[in-house]
Design a protein around this motif. Structure first.
Motif, short mmCIF file in Angstrom:
data_model
loop_
_atom_site.label_atom_id
_atom_site.label_comp_id
_atom_site.label_asym_id
_atom_site.label_seq_id
_atom_site.Cartn_x
_atom_site.Cartn_y
_atom_site.Cartn_z
N UNK A 1 6.34 3.29 -3.22
CA UNK A 1 6.84 2.10 -3.93
C UNK A 1 7.28 1.02 -2.95
N UNK A 2 7.91 1.43 -1.85
CA UNK A 2 8.40 0.44 -0.88
C UNK A 2 7.24 -0.11 -0.05
N UNK A 3 6.33 0.77 0.41
CA UNK A 3 5.22 0.27 1.22
C UNK A 3 4.34 -0.68 0.40
N UNK A 4 4.23 -0.42 -0.88
CA UNK A 4 3.47 -1.33 -1.75
C UNK A 4 4.13 -2.71 -1.78
N UNK A 5 5.46 -2.73 -1.86
CA UNK A 5 6.18 -4.02 -1.85
C UNK A 5 5.92 -4.77 -0.54
N UNK A 6 5.73 -4.00 0.55
CA UNK A 6 5.52 -4.62 1.87
C UNK A 6 4.04 -4.89 2.13
N UNK A 7 3.16 -4.54 1.19
CA UNK A 7 1.73 -4.77 1.37
C UNK A 7 1.10 -3.82 2.39
N UNK A 8 1.70 -2.66 2.61
CA UNK A 8 1.17 -1.70 3.57
C UNK A 8 0.61 -0.48 2.83
N UNK A 9 -0.35 0.18 3.46
CA UNK A 9 -0.89 1.36 2.82
C UNK A 9 -0.80 2.55 3.78
N UNK A 10 -0.39 3.71 3.26
CA UNK A 10 -0.32 4.94 4.06
C UNK A 10 -1.03 6.05 3.28
N UNK A 11 -1.40 7.14 3.95
CA UNK A 11 -2.04 8.25 3.20
C UNK A 11 -1.04 9.17 2.51
N UNK A 12 0.23 8.75 2.40
CA UNK A 12 1.25 9.62 1.80
C UNK A 12 0.98 9.82 0.30
N UNK B 1 14.42 -1.35 7.41
CA UNK B 1 13.97 0.01 7.75
C UNK B 1 13.87 0.79 6.44
N UNK B 2 12.67 1.27 6.14
CA UNK B 2 12.47 2.03 4.90
C UNK B 2 12.61 3.52 5.20
#
Ligand SMILES: Cc1cc2nc3c(=O)[nH]c(=O)nc-3n(C[C@H](O)[C@H](O)[C@H](O)COP(=O)(O)OP(=O)(O)OC[C@H]3O[C@@H](n4cnc5c(N)ncnc54)[C@H](O)[C@@H]3O)c2cc1C
Length: 413
Positions: A240-251, A231-232
């Motif tokens: 930084x964490x979503x990049x490690x998980x290969x996910x992209x958000x508009x944050x 859980x992030x």
């Protein structure tokens, strides 16, 4: 000097028990790893243990608990939002906050002050009426008050605002409160640890491990850990964490600054926000004026403070409260705000099985600490989004179901 303190001094060593049992060694595996020891991460761990019986949980914090935005915010709690999904969510949090000192057995200094959002134009008055209607429809105590009522409720205010933007009225929200932010983090940490959770400070997550398309662990600067779910809950470090998980958000990350003045005699027992002037203030129990404004104008991953912030804020606060021109600023600081385009969080399951996200808390997430912790714990335990967070789901940006909380306040607290 209290006798107990003298005894500790004479013994030459501090034998006081630690506030919560600090975990030492990392285990090889946990059921759940929570990244981030802010209020949200610690609350989620506490509710996983107490409401769902999931105790084999590690909270990994790169620094010290509450050292992120939780310990940097201006502690305002309220639920007078604009959208029904926002009002329901934050109202549930306010209700949890009201009983939290008893539940966590720690004095959080929860102080109901009432909250004025000033309106300086016809357009702003219309938005206040809109918010009051939505709030009352959902049983949240909010009402539009006129200029004279604002003058009676807020001592020291110049209703003409130095002639620049006269106050026409306000949205008054009686349950608006302030609460000690560090006590919230420490209270949840102790209660989680007492229920079997391990809180590891100075432990940074450096990678997300995957096996056959699902999360199976994390890499840290103290070694790798296997786990069933990650859980992030890292607010300003989310990209930084979503990049490690290969996910992209508009944050996008914007600095958010605040400051306090030297202490003055108590005069202000309410919280004052001006969306048009982009400033807000309250008075702390020590007498300091706690003041803030909007996020800095440009994306920046930094917690530096700037002179421009204090200069701009002082300009507008002095219009509202002329006597503050004589006060000195004692401290100034900043946090990193994880802003979303629709001013609402991103919560729950993600396209990556076993990876859950709690982010997009921008300038408004402290007030959500209890409800975010409890709904995320429920989501992880059942591997489906809790109904209260369904409007804030990860994929709302791909199917264009944005929340539109933007109108709630220009200063989004
Ligand atoms: C100046 C300011 C004023 C604010 N005022 C208010 C307010 O009045 N009311 C309100 O509701 N909200 C307010 N906010 C917003 C609020 O503070 C945040 O939204 C909220 O505290 C977020 O809590 P959190 O637990 O998600 O994140 P945080 O408290 O930031 O915790 C995240 C933690 O994750 C850790 N971390 C990051 N990366 C890693 C990694 N790789 N490995 C391990 N750990 C990691 C960080 O060190 C941090 O401690 C304000 C924010 C600021 C900056």
């Amino acid at each position: 000097m209290p006798l107990r303190l003298l005894k500790i001094g004479l013994r030459g060593a501090d034998k006081e028990p630690r506030f919560f049992p600090e975990a030492s060694e990392l285990r090889e595996s946990y059921d759940v790893v929570i990244i981030g020891g802010g209020g949200h991460g610690l609350a989620c761990a506490y509710y996983l243990a107490t409401r769902h019986g999931i105790r084999n949980v590690a909270v990994l914090e790169q620094g010290y608990i509450g050292g992120g935005n939780t310990g940097r915010n201006t502690t305002i709690v309220r639920s007078n939002y604009l959208t029904p999904e926002g009002v329901r969510f934050y109202d549930a949090s306010v209700r949890m906050f009201q009983g939290l000192s008893e539940e966590l057995d720690i004095n959080l200094f929860y102080s109901e002050r009432g909250h004025y959002t000033l309106a300086h134009s016809d357009e702003a008055m219309r938005t206040m009426r809109w918010r009051a209607e939505v709030n009352r429809h959902l049983d949240v105590d909010s009402q539009v008050v006129d200029r004279e009522a604002v003058g009676r409720g807020i001592p020291g205010i110049d209703l003409d605002c130095g002639g620049s933007q006269p106050v026409m009225g306000a949205l008054y929200h009686a349950p608006g409160a302030v609460v000690r932010h560090d006590a919230v983090a420490w209270g949840y940490a102790r209660a989680a640890a007492n229920n079997g959770v391990e809180v590891h400070q100075k432990t940074r997550v450096t990678g997300i491990k995957m096996d056959k398309g699902r999360v199976c662990g994390v890499a840290t600067d103290r070694g790798d850990i296997r786990c069933g779910a990650v859980v992030s809950m890292v607010a300003g470090s989310t990209p930084r964490i979503t990049e490690m998980a290969g996910l992209s958000t508009p944050i996008e990350i914007f600095p958010l600054q605040a400051c306090v003045t030297e202490p003055v005699k108590p005069f202000l027992d309410t919280i004052v926000v001006s969306g048009s002037l982009h400033v807000y203030l309250s008075q702390s129990s020590r007498g300091e004026l706690v003041m803030g404004a909007s996020v800095d104008p440009a994306v920046l991953h930094s917690t530096r403070s700037s002179f421009e912030f204090v200069e701009g804020l002082a300009d507008r606060i002095i219009d509202l409260f002329p006597f503050t021109a004589r006060l000195r600023i004692n401290r100034q600081w900043a946090g990193m705000s994880d802003m979303t385009p629709d001013f609402a969080p991103i919560m729950g399951t993600t396209p990556l099985p076993g990876f859950y996200l709690d982010a997009g808390w921008g300038t408004w997430g402290f007030k959500a600490t209890p409800i975010s912790g409890s709904t995320m714990a429920d989501t992880v335990a059942n591997d489906r989004n809790h109904e209260l967070i369904q409007p804030f789901r990860f994929d709302r940006f791909t199917d264009f179901q944005l929340v539109g909380e933007k109108g709630a306040a220009s200063v989004g607290h």
